[in-house]
Write a protein that holds these residues in place. Structure first.
Motif, short mmCIF file in Angstrom:
data_model
loop_
_atom_site.label_atom_id
_atom_site.label_comp_id
_atom_site.label_asym_id
_atom_site.label_seq_id
_atom_site.Cartn_x
_atom_site.Cartn_y
_atom_site.Cartn_z
N THR A 167 0.81 -1.21 0.00
CA THR A 167 0.00 0.00 0.00
C THR A 167 0.85 1.27 0.00
OG1 THR A 167 -1.78 -1.19 1.08
CG2 THR A 167 -1.87 1.19 1.19
N GLU A 172 -7.35 1.15 -2.28
CA GLU A 172 -8.61 1.12 -1.54
C GLU A 172 -9.01 -0.31 -1.20
OE1 GLU A 172 -11.75 2.49 0.53
OE2 GLU A 172 -10.22 3.74 -0.39
N ARG A 173 -8.82 -1.20 -2.12
CA ARG A 173 -9.15 -2.60 -1.87
C ARG A 173 -8.23 -3.22 -0.81
NH1 ARG A 173 -9.92 -7.14 -6.55
NH2 ARG A 173 -10.90 -8.68 -5.21
N ALA A 176 -9.27 -1.92 2.57
CA ALA A 176 -10.54 -2.51 3.01
C ALA A 176 -10.31 -3.85 3.70
CB ALA A 176 -11.48 -2.67 1.83
N LYS A 197 -9.92 -3.24 7.49
CA LYS A 197 -11.03 -2.66 8.25
C LYS A 197 -11.78 -3.76 9.00
CE LYS A 197 -11.81 1.28 5.27
NZ LYS A 197 -12.73 1.93 4.34
N LYS A 199 -14.94 -5.67 10.24
CA LYS A 199 -16.26 -5.89 9.66
C LYS A 199 -17.32 -5.64 10.71
CE LYS A 199 -14.59 -8.97 6.24
NZ LYS A 199 -14.57 -10.21 5.59
#
Length: 97
Positions: A30, A85-86, A89, A92, A94
């Protein structure tokens, strides 16, 4: 600089870039994509300058190469943002229902 010097620099940069990208661990993916997006934005600025210089100096090839550079760098930037972004994610939490 003559053509052979420029071509040899380009080939060496391709080899170095290939080995740098493929030796990156997934944890650094990233941040590397963020840097790549920043570099692509600099490429767009250079392509805009080349396209502008081509249109004022009458060089059709410079204008079209600048346009191709803008298009390719734009695809790289938007694709990089999508991949970043993927990847973010995945980290993150859930939501529980």
């Amino acid at each position: 600089m003559d053509f052979i010097s420029i071509l040899s620099i380009f080939v060496m940069a391709c080899f170095v870039g290939y080995y740098v990208v493929w030796s990156v661990t997934p944890a650094l993916h990233t941040p590397l994509m963020s840097v790549t997006n920043a570099i692509s934005s600099v490429i767009i600025v250079g392509a805009l300058i080349a396209a502008a210089a081509g249109s004022t100096a009458g060089g059709e090839a410079a204008k079209w190469l600048g346009l191709v550079g803008i298009a390719l760098a734009s695809v790289n930037i938007f694709g990089g943002f999508a991949v970043t972004e993927r990847m973010l994610a995945m980290y993150k939490k859930k939501e529980r229902k």
